[in-house]
Design an enzyme around this catalytic site. Structure first.
Site: not given
Lengths: 731, 731
Positions: B374, B377, B379, B459, B462-463
């Site tokens: 994450d 790829e 940021g 992302v 997901y957090d």
């Protein structure tokens, strides 16, 4: 010569005081009066018996902690089948026993008087409004050198003497055992001589009762304790001033000195400078910058209620809470609300600290025996002192008192022993933001608010902070914090340079002449899980690497969860492995979710240090309940104390390990989960003269217990509900 | 037929919009105006580019989060050598690049523009009041299909094109890559056809850009992404409604569809019911009992200050804090006050989230490639959305904005990206009560107050909640919380009963037609420890069982701490072992305490799940930085990103593992410690439709760093400093 006269006089005076005191606390059958309701923090005789030692300190002592309320427990009545014995009930037990033949003709001591909980099915069936189940007390008594376990029926007055089997070991010490045995060496001339020769003023002497453990036949058939002493000259933190190498073996029943081991005379007593930790004596010479005052505030007040003194209700939780002399805190009948049905569902029938095991890692004469079992030897609850409002627990905490019995059966109150409060640390319960990737303007966040039940046991030097933390998402976190003061060893060394290369210090040089001896802490929890009813199974959900077959996938490997249901106890003797990991579920095999998953809770390990001692070593045999980190046993009302009911000087024939090795069936049965939190502690200088808290925790976490996230409907914080608080004083 | 016409029209309209949008965001050299200072939360073009998809949702959207302040960043100037590039500086970079030959004749994209930090010795020497060190920018650009790394000197205007070696991989995607590639499939007739055939209204389509990883030669020399789509009909939580089996491979540079894999047409799209998590759409049909409002209050206000926007000072800590597009948060120059000398002492030169690795455990066609990194790829900082006051962070939090650059170099502001607040959960910093055993009336307790720095990266689904928590006792806790939404898989099954015995679901049936696929999370932290200076050593303090010799002691065994100083990198490649435990110290071998212990900090592991994938599996080779849980490398300014600088589609030749395998000397050198927090996640129904937060943390803890407990002189809470707060409104 003059000094010696003073000493002799002191000794005579002390001996007389001791005899008087001993007589007083053993005075049998005194009619219970209100003055018998001792608040140990203010006026119990064994608390104040140490005033002699304290006199020099009095000017250093700060005022006693403020107490918010003073509940008069004299008129307490039980409301719930699991409510602890009240003062009236304890008095009644004492009165019933006083006319029992066992106690007729000689002195005795009562090592514990506890509620004998009714049979589990009766408790499960009982509802508020039903008549209370028959009240019984379970009493452990010693009479003429023998231990007895009795059941006293408070309704009928009947006393049943129970079979205790042929196991070794003695009951938990009485508070009198602990407070009086440290005086015993003073009656011994050799002891007095060596103290004087070491240049210690007897008035500065502070001695501790240290459980002996068990190391072979010589200790059999005699209740023994080892007393070691310190100098409290110039500091309240006498623990940092050991009189190294001097160990006095004392008979706990007769208080006679059995043996003195007097080594290490060449080792100086470490200096008092910089050992006192009390705020009142700190020199604030450096510009430290402590944070501004901070607290947890609730404009609408706390949102939990405690019904009938013991039934806690908060958010989606309900549980019964009580103090216990041995376990500290007992949480029972923990149930959580199902958001879909609005009904309470069973999670845990009973959870508590069953035993501790604290082996020190020094095999030498004055240290080898230090392998404490703080619950069964000292009484984890007996050592839980009144909590300090605003520091031990935040504002809005509710404090619960303990009601215990002294060695003669007299009830007394331990005020503010447990606190219950809501906690908010600024953490997040759940959240999601959409990002520029989707461009949706969503930010949903819920604060994480929990309910904490706290008790702190101060077993002489160490402080164990035990938290049961309930989360709205159904998780229960059990956390143990270690603070307080190290047990240290005197040494001649002032600097590491002086230590020969091959010499083992058994710890860390913390300060001049002070070694922090390496040790472990194991805290074993009894967790009678009842997931939607009593019949449950234990499932090891093993995470296994799978290799793909050729051409199956661009991936060579992935992980798969493989479920193994434990059939018998040995299937559930678990040593944790990071490179062969598993989840550990307690499920109800008869109860499925809508899509067919068995409902369950998992134990999420933390504090995973494991005991590495030789399995054949005496301490490890006695502490064999730490041989695995997880165990599961079938429910058996008599198997609650992981080291055995009588753990003091036990040989280890009656531990969780021996029960589990019977390998009984545990599939779809009423089962008990045992989890051990472990810590390896290599002391460091930051632990001197008092240790910043170190914590570890494990979780009991719903896993397919709810149909979906149970806190979806909880609201976020909004500004209008949280107006900025102004100090009332400034208005 | 009518529906089809609408679709075609939509498609045409979309294509035109896309072209326009694409042109707009790549418009080069537009003279910087104030309107370029985009606040992504309100008016950035790529945020609003999704409004089309959102229209149907608008009525469901709640109001944007309140923002406390609006700092105008246009006039920001740097004050500290480590301060991030300001808006003026970013504009200057853009202006300098615009006249550089590399960018003269074709379109380009700027994948990152960051401060090129000055050499470490210069930063260490710099003091407030000194002239600022020369300001440079490090730029990663792609021009005509090639990646370039440039250094732009902001003082001289000089541009140096740096060698990047021959490694595989591409730079972090631009936000434009991520927001535009999901539209690419719409230009493909086959894609449109299958969407319609599956019965999905194009207006309900939501597509995600999913990094492809690298699985062999076919993916070489082309920047690729996989797009997978969902239906957002009836829910804001489209993640729960996957169009299973449909994967579109898109060229990131041309936005052309390379390949469509269209399987799983028989799999229904799971229902929308009960998937929306927003408070505004909850039916509050059951009597849940949420806790009363609760907050952290400070009558005298917060006690930290932030000097010059980035230098945080609190209690005994001082550190530099800045947002970063790739790492999220960077903590630099963390120093702690020595209570004895009153001087600040170095602890950590720089700490940040270096990389994440999130492999899913499903080897099938639509899933095998999901092995996210994450940070490199997507940021990690680019995905950090504005925090929500009172819910993401408590009252009194200070919010810090991020200033980043778009793909064309235009600066924009990410408001409220980081928060800083003081936390108090009711916990205890240290304590001791004397017990009846000694009879001394002592209760000394200190509340535990900490300072938390928080960022949350979302992302896509997901957090990740990343906390750096500073304690007054010198401990730094790094905590990662996982919340947000699962990546789920569609299935035909509604109930576990329907699943053939041997079939592997690769996860858990969470709801009808929804599988939560098993996965791991690894978050690897770069920790450049400087314990009292840069030259440090790494010590493995191994805890070993010792057997006593016959007659030596009544004990058979004890534990001993054996210190092993790591000479080279391979000595410090650590796989944690519970039954062969160690402490891991970073010490300064040249600096000793008064009694001779080397000063140090230890890393205390937590979140210890380890990757179990085949070491030769492509994802694990790329994520080889998770092969060990701890690594130590010699400081090298170019080795900061554990998966390599260019991690997108990388082959894994430039990871922490390859650097470490060089086995360079690390004893008494400037060393960097790497720690990986790991989670195995077997989803459960409680994770549906949004996950309650799960957290793990590790600690950096002083070990013989201070001469003694550094918080001995901190005061307890007293009643007068914490007057009961009344809501201001009620006065």
């Amino acid at each position: 010569m003059e000094a010696r006269t003073v000493l002799r006089f002191s000794f005579l005076f002390l001996s007389i005081s001791l005899v008087l005191l001993f007589t007083f606390v053993h005075l049998p059958y005194a009619p219970p009066r209100m003055t018998d309701l001792l608040d140990c923090a203010t006026n119990s005789p064994w608390c104040t018996s140490k005033n002699r030692i304290q006199t020099k300190q009095t000017n250093l002592l700060k005022e006693p902690p403020n107490r918010k309320r003073h509940h008069n427990h004299a008129s307490d009545t039980p409301h719930h089948p699991l409510d602890p014995l009240t003062i009236q009930e304890l008095k009644k037990v004492r009165s019933i026993l006083s006319s029992h033949e066992l106690f007729a003709s000689s002195s005795y001591s009562l090592h514990s008087i506890d509620l004998e909980e009714p049979e589990k099915p009766l408790v499960l069936k009982w509802k508020k409004g039903d008549p209370l189940l028959p009240r019984k007390a379970s009493v452990v008594a010693r009479v003429r050198g023998k231990s007895h376990v009795l059941t006293v029926d408070l309704g009928t007055g009947q006393v049943v003497v129970r079979e205790t089997g042929l196991h070794s070991g003695y009951p938990t010490m009485t508070m009198e055992d602990m407070t009086l045995s440290p005086f015993a060496p003073l009656a011994n001339a050799d002891f007095n001589r060596t103290i004087v020769q070491r240049g210690i003023d007897l008035a500065d002497l502070a001695c501790l009762p240290i459980s002996t453990g068990w190391y072979g036949k010589s200790e059999e058939n005699r209740r023994l304790i080892k007393v070691q002493c310190y100098s409290m000259e110039g500091t309240a933190n006498f623990y940092m001033r050991p009189i190294e190498g001097l160990t006095v073996l004392v008979d706990l029943d007769t208080k006679q000195v059995v043996e003195i081991s007097d080594k290490g005379r060449e080792i100086p007593i470490p200096k008092a400078a910089n050992t006192d930790y009390r705020y009142s004596v700190q020199e604030l010479h450096q510009a430290m910058n402590p944070p501004n005052p901070i607290s947890i505030e609730q404009p609408k007040g706390p949102s939990f209620t405690i019904e009938d003194e013991h039934l806690v209700k908060w958010a989606n939780w309900e549980f019964h809470l009580k103090p216990d002399a041995r376990a500290g805190v007992i949480v029972s009948r923990a149930r959580v609300l199902d958001p879909d049905t609005g009904k309470l569902r069973d999670v845990m029938y009973k959870g508590f600290t069953s035993e501790l095991f604290v082996p020190y890692m020094d095999p030498t004469d004055a240290w080898y025996f230090k392998t404490y079992m703080d619950a069964g030897e000292y009484g984890f609850g007996l050592q839980a002192m009144p909590l300090e409002p605003l520091n031990d627990c935040p504002r809005n905490a509710h404090y619960m008192d303990g009601v215990f019995a002294a060695g003669d059966g007299t009830p007394y109150v331990r005020s503010n022993m447990i606190c219950v409060f809501e906690s908010y640390a600024g953490d997040i319960g759940w959240r999601h933001s959409e990002s520029p990737i989707t461009g949706m303007d969503i930010r949903e966040v819920r604060p994480k608010v929990t309910l904490v039940v706290r008790m702190v046991a101060s077993v002489a030097n160490y402080d164990y902070i035990v938290d049961w933390e309930f989360q709205t998402d159904g998780l229960i976190r059990v956390k143990v914090g270690l603070s307080g003061i190290l047990m240290v060893k005197g040494t001649s060394y002032n600097h590491i340079n002086q230590i020969p290369n091959q010499e083992n210090l058994y710890g860390t040089l913390l300060s001049e002449n002070v070694i922090g001896v390496m040790h472990d802490h194991y805290i074993t929890f009894y967790l009678d899980m009842d997931i939607d009813g009593s019949d449950n199974s234990f499932v090891n959900v093993n995470i296994k690497r799978q290799q793909t077959s050729s051409g199956e996938s661009p991936r060579k490997s992935y992980l798969k969860a493989v479920r193994n249901v434990a059939k018998t106890e040995k299937d559930a003797q678990i040593k944790l492995k990071l490179y062969d990991p598993s989840e550990f579920h307690v499920i109800n095999p008869s109860k499925k979710t809508r899509v067919g998953n068995p409902v369950g809770y998992k134990v999420v390990p933390g504090g995973t240090a494991a005991s590495l001692l030789d399995l054949e070593d005496h301490p490890q045999k006695r502490g064999a309940f730490t041989n695995n980190q997880i165990w599961v046993t079938p429910y058996n009302q008599s198997e609650q104390w992981a080291g055995g009911l009588f753990v003091y000087q036990s040989h280890g024939e009656d531990t969780l390990a021996t029960w589990s090795d019977r390998d009984r069936p545990i599939e779809n049965k009423d089962i008990v989960l045992w989890y051990t939190l472990g810590f390896h502690h290599i002391p460091c200088q930051e632990d001197f003269p008092i240790m910043p808290t170190v914590s570890s925790s494990f979780d009991l976490k719903p896993v397919n217990f709810f149909e979906s996230n149970p806190i979806l409907r909880f609201p976020p914080n909004v500004e209008k509900d949280l107006p900025v608080c102004k100090p009332a004083a400034s208005v």
